[in-house]
Motif scaffolding. Sequence first.
Motif, PDB file in Angstrom:
ATOM      1  N   SER A 123     104.002  54.701 -42.246  1.00  0.00           N
ATOM      2  CA  SER A 123     102.774  54.058 -42.680  1.00  0.00           C
ATOM      3  C   SER A 123     102.477  52.853 -41.801  1.00  0.00           C
ATOM      4  O   SER A 123     103.392  52.126 -41.401  1.00  0.00           O
ATOM      5  CB  SER A 123     102.893  53.602 -44.134  1.00  0.00           C
ATOM      6  N   SER A 132     101.247  50.279 -42.836  1.00  0.00           N
ATOM      7  CA  SER A 132     101.482  49.082 -43.647  1.00  0.00           C
ATOM      8  C   SER A 132     102.948  48.636 -43.633  1.00  0.00           C
ATOM      9  O   SER A 132     103.267  47.555 -44.132  1.00  0.00           O
ATOM     10  CB  SER A 132     101.037  49.322 -45.093  1.00  0.00           C
ATOM     11  N   ASP A 133     103.819  49.459 -43.060  1.00  0.00           N
ATOM     12  CA  ASP A 133     105.247  49.119 -42.991  1.00  0.00           C
ATOM     13  C   ASP A 133     105.550  48.280 -41.756  1.00  0.00           C
ATOM     14  O   ASP A 133     104.969  48.509 -40.690  1.00  0.00           O
ATOM     15  CB  ASP A 133     106.101  50.384 -42.935  1.00  0.00           C
TER      16      ASP A 133
END
Length: 344
Positions: A70, A72-73
Motif C-alpha cells: 500500500s 500508505s505504508d
Amino acid sequence: MTRKTHRGTAGLGALLACATVFGGTLASPAAASPAHRPATPPPVSDFKGVNWADPRDNYADDAVVPSGLSTSDGYVTTYAKSKAIISGFSKLGANTVRLPVNPTSVNGPFWKSYRGAIDAATAKGFKVILGYWEADNAKDGKIDDQASWNRMWARITSAYARNPKVYFEPMNEPFGYTAQEWTDIAAKWVNTHNDVPRDRVLIGGYKYSEDVKPVCADPRLKGTRLALHNYGFWHTDWTSVDQWKQDFKARIGDCASRTILDEFGASMTTGLDYNGPVGTSNEVAYIQAATDTIRELGLGSVYWPGLRNGDTYSLTTLQGTGTKLSLTVNNQSGLDRLHHAWKQ
C-alpha cells in the motif's frame, strides 16, 4: 493485441496446496548496496522466478503497487509485508522476483517505501528484476515521457547499480517501436547507465517482447540478457505440445544462453491439470511446452504471475492481514510444471 487481454476476475478454484509464510523480526534497512560483483555472472538458467504484480495489472498512471502492499505504508511495514510474501515465493522454489516500476512510483513519495520490497527480496537472496511499465492511459508500446523515464532510471540505478542482486529491464513490451527504433533506445540506455554491468540488464524482445532475435543480433547490446514473453492465449487453437515448442524456439533462435522468459502463464484457478493429457486444452499444451523448453534450453523463467490479486493466472492467493501474510497455491500441477522447468 495487448498482454492484458487474458486477465479475468473469475472466482478462485480449490486451493490444492499451501505455502505459508509469516513476517518475522524486521531486518535492518539496507543502508548501502554491496559493491562487489560475482566472479562469474549466473547463467540464465539460475533465474527461477515469479512476477509480483499490481491487482490492476502493472499499467498505471499513478504509482504501481504490487498486491498486498500500500502507498500508505512506510518502509518498515512494506519491508515486513514483502519479507512474508518473498518467503512464500521461496517456498515455491523461486529465487527471483520481477517487480514493476514507473515514474510515479520512483520519482514520487512511494519510492522511499517501495524500496522496502526490493530490499526484503535481496536480503532473502532473491534476484530482483525491475521493469518499466507504461501508464494505462497510454498503452501504445512507447515510453510515456522521456524526461520522467530518464529521471526514474537515474534514481533506480543510483540506488541499486552496485547491488549484484538487482537487474534492470528498461521497458516491458516495447511494441510501439520498430526493431531498429527499439534497439537504438536500448543501446542508448546501456551507454547512459554504463555503471550497470551488462549482464544485469534485460532487454525486451521486439514488439510484445515476443521475439528476442533482433535484440540478440545487435552488437551494441552484446552481453545483456534478453527478455522474452509468450502466452497461450496468443494461439487458442493450438493443442499440440510440439507446435508450441517450435513456436518458442522460433522466437529464441540461437540466443537461448541469454534469454529469460520473464512472462508466461495460464489459468491457475480453473482446475486444469497441467500434469495430465492435453486433450483439447491449448493451455495445458502451452504450459507443458513452455516448461519443457525452459528445461531443455536452459532458459531463465519468471512466471506470470506468482501473485496478483484477482488474476486467474495467479499461481498463489494472498491470505492474512497486516504483516501476517501467507500464500496458498492455486494449482499444484502448475507448480509441478514450474519445478520441472527449474529441475527441482
